[in-house]
Design a protein around this motif. Sequence first.
Motif, mmCIF file in Angstrom:
data_model
loop_
_atom_site.group_PDB
_atom_site.id
_atom_site.type_symbol
_atom_site.label_atom_id
_atom_site.label_comp_id
_atom_site.label_asym_id
_atom_site.label_seq_id
_atom_site.Cartn_x
_atom_site.Cartn_y
_atom_site.Cartn_z
ATOM 1 N N ALA A 641 0.889 -0.907 -0.179
ATOM 2 C CA ALA A 641 0.069 -0.053 -0.047
ATOM 3 C C ALA A 641 0.779 1.268 0.077
ATOM 4 O O ALA A 641 0.389 2.005 -0.636
ATOM 5 C CB ALA A 641 -0.623 -0.002 1.222
ATOM 6 N N ALA A 642 1.944 1.130 0.732
ATOM 7 C CA ALA A 642 3.099 2.203 0.677
ATOM 8 C C ALA A 642 3.370 2.935 -0.662
ATOM 9 O O ALA A 642 3.887 4.050 -0.998
ATOM 10 C CB ALA A 642 4.042 2.136 1.497
ATOM 11 N N LEU A 643 3.595 1.742 -1.604
ATOM 12 C CA LEU A 643 3.965 2.230 -2.839
ATOM 13 C C LEU A 643 2.947 2.504 -3.978
ATOM 14 O O LEU A 643 3.154 2.559 -5.084
ATOM 15 C CB LEU A 643 4.806 0.675 -3.311
ATOM 16 C CG LEU A 643 5.899 0.413 -2.780
ATOM 17 C CD1 LEU A 643 6.577 -0.935 -3.339
ATOM 18 C CD2 LEU A 643 6.944 1.456 -3.035
ATOM 19 N N GLU A 644 1.715 2.582 -3.411
ATOM 20 C CA GLU A 644 0.815 3.075 -4.505
ATOM 21 C C GLU A 644 1.060 4.199 -4.886
ATOM 22 O O GLU A 644 1.487 5.531 -4.361
ATOM 23 C CB GLU A 644 -0.683 2.960 -3.776
ATOM 24 C CG GLU A 644 -1.174 1.565 -3.225
ATOM 25 C CD GLU A 644 -2.386 1.702 -2.680
ATOM 26 O OE1 GLU A 644 -3.124 2.957 -2.663
ATOM 27 O OE2 GLU A 644 -2.940 0.668 -2.479
ATOM 28 N N GLY A 645 0.959 4.585 -6.328
ATOM 29 C CA GLY A 645 1.271 5.475 -7.128
ATOM 30 C C GLY A 645 2.825 5.795 -7.304
ATOM 31 O O GLY A 645 3.103 6.794 -8.130
ATOM 32 N N ILE A 646 3.625 5.004 -6.746
ATOM 33 C CA ILE A 646 5.122 5.001 -7.225
ATOM 34 C C ILE A 646 5.401 4.028 -8.123
ATOM 35 O O ILE A 646 5.011 2.795 -7.978
ATOM 36 C CB ILE A 646 5.778 4.896 -5.903
ATOM 37 C CG1 ILE A 646 5.574 6.111 -4.819
ATOM 38 C CG2 ILE A 646 7.217 4.775 -6.147
ATOM 39 C CD1 ILE A 646 6.402 5.672 -3.610
ATOM 40 N N ASP A 647 6.228 4.478 -9.222
ATOM 41 C CA ASP A 647 6.503 3.622 -10.135
ATOM 42 C C ASP A 647 7.794 2.565 -9.572
ATOM 43 O O ASP A 647 8.880 2.952 -9.734
ATOM 44 C CB ASP A 647 7.008 4.312 -11.540
ATOM 45 C CG ASP A 647 7.552 3.268 -12.491
ATOM 46 O OD1 ASP A 647 7.087 2.016 -12.569
ATOM 47 O OD2 ASP A 647 8.386 3.572 -13.517
ATOM 48 N N HIS A 648 7.530 1.521 -9.127
ATOM 49 C CA HIS A 648 8.711 0.809 -8.462
ATOM 50 C C HIS A 648 8.575 -0.719 -8.641
ATOM 51 O O HIS A 648 8.013 -1.408 -7.847
ATOM 52 C CB HIS A 648 8.681 0.812 -7.087
ATOM 53 C CG HIS A 648 9.950 0.160 -6.095
ATOM 54 N ND1 HIS A 648 10.918 -0.030 -6.858
ATOM 55 C CD2 HIS A 648 10.191 0.014 -5.099
ATOM 56 C CE1 HIS A 648 11.884 -0.758 -6.178
ATOM 57 N NE2 HIS A 648 11.251 -0.580 -4.844
ATOM 58 N N PRO A 649 8.126 -1.262 -9.947
ATOM 59 C CA PRO A 649 7.844 -2.608 -10.238
ATOM 60 C C PRO A 649 8.545 -3.765 -9.667
ATOM 61 O O PRO A 649 8.051 -4.853 -9.341
ATOM 62 C CB PRO A 649 8.049 -2.504 -11.972
ATOM 63 C CG PRO A 649 9.034 -1.363 -12.385
ATOM 64 C CD PRO A 649 9.058 -0.374 -11.302
ATOM 65 N N ARG A 650 9.942 -3.607 -9.745
ATOM 66 C CA ARG A 650 10.928 -4.557 -8.847
ATOM 67 C C ARG A 650 10.499 -4.838 -7.382
ATOM 68 O O ARG A 650 10.041 -5.763 -6.864
ATOM 69 C CB ARG A 650 12.157 -4.221 -8.857
ATOM 70 C CG ARG A 650 13.176 -5.360 -8.298
ATOM 71 C CD ARG A 650 14.528 -4.936 -8.375
ATOM 72 N NE ARG A 650 14.946 -5.045 -9.904
ATOM 73 C CZ ARG A 650 15.364 -5.944 -10.462
ATOM 74 N NH1 ARG A 650 15.349 -7.257 -10.115
ATOM 75 N NH2 ARG A 650 15.562 -6.098 -11.797
ATOM 76 N N GLY A 651 10.105 -3.694 -6.793
ATOM 77 C CA GLY A 651 9.698 -3.769 -5.510
ATOM 78 C C GLY A 651 8.388 -4.405 -5.417
ATOM 79 O O GLY A 651 7.889 -5.305 -4.420
#
Length: 789
Positions: A641-651
């Motif tokens: 959820a913390a990564l929502e909206g962030i382009d971090h496909p590997r994470g």
Amino acid sequence: MGSAVDPEIVALGSIVISSLVGNAVQDVWSWGRGRLVALFAGDGGEEAAVDDELEQARRQALEAGEAGDEDTVTEITDEWSSRVLELFAERPDAVREVRELVGEALTRATPAEASSALLHYVNHTALFREMDSHWRACRAAGTVTSVFLSGVRGVGKRSTAQQWIHSHRDVLAGVFLQADLGMQGVRMVDPAVVLERWLDELDVPRDERPVDVLAKARRVRHELRDRSVVFLLENVTTTRQVRDLLTDQPYGVVLMTGQEAPHDLTTFLEFLPLPVPALRDEHALELLVKVSRTTEEPAKLEPIVRYLGGLPLALRLIAGHLKAPVPGVVEDVGARLADRAARQEVLDVDDPNPLPEALELAYGRMAVRTAQLYRRLGLLMCADFQLDTVFALVPDWEPSEARTALSALISGGLVERRGLDTYRMHILIHDHASIVAERDETDSEREAVRRRIAHHFLRITERGEHTLSTRWLYNPMNAFPADTAASERQQTEALRELARREAGIFAAVRLAAEAGLHLEAWRLSQAIRTFCLRTGRHTQWIEAAEIGLASALETGDTMAVARASYEVGFAHLERWNVEEGDPRLAREYFEQALSLVNPGMPGRSEGERRTESSVLEGLGLLERKLKRPGHAIDLFSRAQAALEGIDHPRGEALLALHLGSTYTALERHDAAEGELLRAVAEFEGLPDGPDRFNMAKARLRVAENRRAGGRLREAVEALDLAVDGMTGVGSAYYAAQALLLRGDVRVQLGEREAAVEDWTSARALFAEEGSIHEGEAQHRLEREGGQQA
């Protein structure tokens, strides 16, 4: 040389040329000649003509070196080094070719550099006779051969050990493990640091490296079973230092050096105590004449020999001043050494050691730039260094000037060349260089050099980290390149380069912190993570991470403190030594980091949200290790959820992999299947290209989940893909795990012949990787054979 030129580029050219004109321990020219000729000839060039030109230059340089004509050697070196740098400027691709060539030379090199013969070595015939007799007796009795070489500083204990090993190199061919256990800064070297390095040198699979010291020691002994091994342990002062390092292999050899053997060492180890005596005058004179190549009458050197007390180190230092045919130099050196009053100013009353005066004399007679390089090397917090570090210390010099100064230090016995690109100062010489740097450099000069050292190693470390991992690093200067996936070859090269420089890198973390360069200190500490993770350097990792956190606090940068807290927590999580309190410490540091990124607050930066996700992922892994998968699921979901909206496909792909494996532990097999297949798809669709290793790893987890859910035929299908994927990326260890599991599943399906094939293949791969799981595969094969009988 302008400051914009990468010192590594200049060093690459110098390494190649030094191999051409000299006799390096690992010689590029001896086996890479054809590639060097092609490199210089270029497209459509006359390779035969270039080959002749290079061979002629090499022959002239070697003949000049044997004759003591260092000016000619320097002239040839400078000419060809200039040509290499011109080639690099014209053809940037040549840098890559040379880097690969040098890297292969370093890979081919054996670690047993102590077995190299010393150019000049005299006497100690009686000492070697005693060592030989003891060695033969121990071999006959089937016990380990242990010898403790004791003596005053500079008497040549390490040289004696090296020479003895070299004299028996054919019989002692096998594993060579070395460690300098002397003081590093204000502390002795931790045995755990030595064992971690040895496990890496022995190629123990990363997933099988133990965490506590005793387990590390047992694994080292396991790897050395039935193998010839030589230990060289230098500067031993306590029994504790060596207790966990040694093996009981009957044909092993343990050579220890120190000023005196620890009084209780005999309670742990039977050894032959051998004092290394100072050289007798006639042998000291022989060494001085050989090393200096002086044309003076030996009788004129006798007073100097008497003043130096028969210490080889002191003799080699003084020999450097006798090489130049300057009238009166012998008398001048003798007068300086004869001045007892001057010597007593720098000597303890009860210490007859002439080294301080010999060092002062050597330093006082240096050319200006040689003395400057000597002082700057003294400001390094480690005695080992590489050529690019030399160029980084003197960025305003021409490369030829730096090489000349370094050559003068080598010629004068102050620096020892230990390999193709490795140099070392004896610890006593390094101490003296540090003293004169504090005495003769201004505060601003020392500050500038320390900043240069920190920036040099920061550049190397961050570049290596970006090659090894595409993980996000916090940098307030926004200087990091975009994430790009490196090839397996590039990652292997990066690991090797960081390993060669690890002493300098870890020392640079301490140096930066002590010098008040706190930004550099915590950035260094975050950039060593993947290297430490892959090589199992947990002890040094935790220490460096703690230093980085202290420096981050000094900067007042809350984000830096959060990231540094996370790094300390992750280091404890990876080590996972329950006796050392790692689970508790990991949680404390993770929670500290989480509190600093304002979870749940609106308007947070991308860095804060990325850090929150990383910390929650770490806490989830911690809970999973504590066998609490329910808590882990919640934490992994919050990390997503913390990564929502962030382009971090590997994470996102990694979190899907974590969630899938954890759902399997909860026996929620449908949920696990969905997350794991999503992880496979996301690893395959990464913008910088598929991550084939993690794709195969996710498929292995798919297979485990399907087997646990009773879907055996589908598990085999996933394992087929996992085996092919692991083999395709060169991961024999994980391929063996997949084969072992596929054999187990096939037995459940009644396919016993196919299972035996898988287990046999797994056993071979585990053996190739040096894995203890070889025994598991063997046990399955024996059990199946017994059932069929």
